[in-house]
Design a protein around this motif. Structure first.
Motif, PDB file in Angstrom:
ATOM      1  N   THR A  46       0.809  -1.216   0.000  1.00  0.00           N
ATOM      2  CA  THR A  46       0.000   0.000   0.000  1.00  0.00           C
ATOM      3  C   THR A  46       0.845   1.270   0.000  1.00  0.00           C
ATOM      4  OG1 THR A  46      -0.122  -0.106   2.421  1.00  0.00           O
ATOM      5  CG2 THR A  46      -1.930  -1.111   1.179  1.00  0.00           C
ATOM      6  N   VAL A  63      -6.502  -1.241  -6.930  1.00  0.00           N
ATOM      7  CA  VAL A  63      -6.556  -0.406  -5.725  1.00  0.00           C
ATOM      8  C   VAL A  63      -7.734  -0.794  -4.821  1.00  0.00           C
ATOM      9  CG1 VAL A  63      -5.358   1.513  -6.831  1.00  0.00           C
ATOM     10  CG2 VAL A  63      -7.864   1.438  -6.873  1.00  0.00           C
ATOM     11  N   ASP A  64      -8.832  -1.257  -5.414  1.00  0.00           N
ATOM     12  CA  ASP A  64      -9.979  -1.652  -4.588  1.00  0.00           C
ATOM     13  C   ASP A  64      -9.673  -2.900  -3.771  1.00  0.00           C
ATOM     14  OD1 ASP A  64     -11.333   0.496  -5.550  1.00  0.00           O
ATOM     15  OD2 ASP A  64     -12.709  -0.630  -6.840  1.00  0.00           O
ATOM     16  N   ALA A 103      -7.727  -1.587  -0.847  1.00  0.00           N
ATOM     17  CA  ALA A 103      -8.609  -0.839   0.055  1.00  0.00           C
ATOM     18  C   ALA A 103      -9.486  -1.780   0.874  1.00  0.00           C
ATOM     19  CB  ALA A 103      -9.472   0.127  -0.751  1.00  0.00           C
ATOM     20  N   ARG A 155      -5.118   2.471  -0.168  1.00  0.00           N
ATOM     21  CA  ARG A 155      -4.864   2.282  -1.592  1.00  0.00           C
ATOM     22  C   ARG A 155      -3.437   2.707  -1.947  1.00  0.00           C
ATOM     23  NH1 ARG A 155      -9.508   3.758  -5.433  1.00  0.00           N
ATOM     24  NH2 ARG A 155     -11.370   2.877  -4.449  1.00  0.00           N
TER      25      ARG A 155
END
Length: 388
Positions: A91, A121-122, A125, A131
């Protein structure tokens, strides 16, 4: 991060495929698949590091990590999100996506690149509460997205920036020649260091430098400081340093002279500086001189020319090419000359019959690379003499 053995995809410029294929085979590698301007071999980290450092004709070495079929952007997004990207970066790292899309299903390449980015990125997250950022200039992890029809292939870019960026060209030139293309031009001429070589319009020196590196067994990646694989979590510094040291020890002075000339003194000085940075300044004789007045000192050799392309139907450009042809005919008997240009009308003014022609791309320009075998007298007499 990577298994002991994995696929490595080597990519190159159009027209240089035979050279890259031969280079990979020379390294003792088995070519598992051939694609569009690409070859897939099976290797390991040692091979991956060595190829990035040694290859003269590859643009990138990609490591495929995810392949699937998709018929809708949302399907692609879901499959990308399910992949364990945390095995490759975290991250706090940055990433970028380069995409090549050739599909009637996914017609908007920018949108599909965004969906791929969203999937990555999801996942972070959702699973880690944070992210990673996108950095298109200098990412920790550069990802290559390739889509053909419904087939999606995602790879890690082990090279980082393109391998034509050797690291020795520090000053700008109005008409720079891609270093990988330059290496290809040298190799296509038949040059291996076995005869003298002259770069008759050297500009920033790229042709002469690539020839000197080839003749001296200098790996083109010795100057470059950064590769994509250096940011990977399993980067082996000791292994890399050992390969680098072996390649440095393999350098040996060329056995035949290499000369680079240009009528522009500033370009000659630029070329000298670039050669010094590349570590081959001692292997090239630089001289400020006009090719149309330069006299070769030896009875045979290879001459390379990358003259100004000018504009089509430009009288000045056509006069220059006609003068080049006359110079070749009357002063270079016994030599082989190779000329690249994007101006076919001007090339016609050379007035000599080429022995070989190659279709190439110099950036966005369609070019032809022509080779001439030069001799005294008429071509017909030479042909009859060879037949006897």
């Amino acid at each position: 991060m990577l298994p002991q053995k994995f696929d490595i995809v080597a990519t190159t410029l159009p027209g240089l495929e035979p050279l890259l294929r031969r280079e990979l085979l020379h390294e003792g590698l088995f070519i598992a698949r051939e694609g569009v301007r690409s070859f897939t071999v099976i290797g390991n980290k040692e091979i991956l590091y060595r190829l990035n450092l040694k290859s003269r004709f590859a643009l990138r070495f990609l490591v495929p990590v995810l392949s699937f079929r998709a018929t809708h952007p949302d399907e692609l997004y879901k499959k990308v999100r399910r992949f364990e990207w945390e095995k490759f970066f975290g991250t706090d790292d940055t990433f970028a996506i380069d995409s090549v899309v050739n599909s009637d299903i996914f017609r908007n390449s920018r949108f599909i690149t965004y969906r791929c980015k969203d999937g990555i990125v999801d996942r972070f997250a959702r699973d880690f509460g944070k992210r990673p950022d996108v950095d298109t200039e200098n990412p920790v992890c550069r990802i290559h997205l390739h889509i053909r029809d419904e087939f999606v292939n995602i790879s890690l870019d082990s090279s980082g920036s393109s391998l034509h960026l050797r690291g020795y060209r520090e000053q700008s030139h109005p008409a720079p020649l891609n270093e990988v293309l330059a290496a290809g031009l040298v190799a296509m001429s038949g040059y291996t260091g076995h005869v003298p070589l002259v770069d008759g319009m050297c500009g920033s020196g790229t042709l002469a430098i690539e020839a000197a590196m080839m003749a001296s067994q200098t790996a083109p990646g010795l100057v470059r400081k950064n590769y994509g694989f250096m940011s990977w979590s399993d980067f082996d510094q000791k292994l890399y340093s050992g390969i680098l040291g072996d390649l440095k020890n393999a350098v040996a002075p060329p056995t035949h002279p290499i000369k680079a000339i240009d009528r522009n003194g500033a370009f000659v000085r630029m070329a000298q500086q670039h050669a010094a940075t590349a570590g081959v300044a001692d292997f090239i004789q630089f001289e400020r001189n006009d090719f149309l007045r330069f006299e070769p000192e030896l009875p045979e050799g290879i001459l390379l020319l990358n003259p100004p392309y000018g504009n089509r139907l430009d009288d000045d450009t056509e006069e220059l090419y006609a003068a080049i042809g006359a110079r070749l005919k009357h002063h270079y008997a016994g030599w082989k000359a190779w000329i690249i240009s994007a101006n076919p009308e001007a090339m016609h003014q050379i007035g000599l019959k080429p022995m070989k022609k190659h279709k190439l791309k110099n950036g966005a320009l369609d070019c032809e690379y022509r080779g001439y075998e030069l001799f005294a007298g008429k071509r017909a007499d030479k042909v009859r003499s060879n037949a006897q």
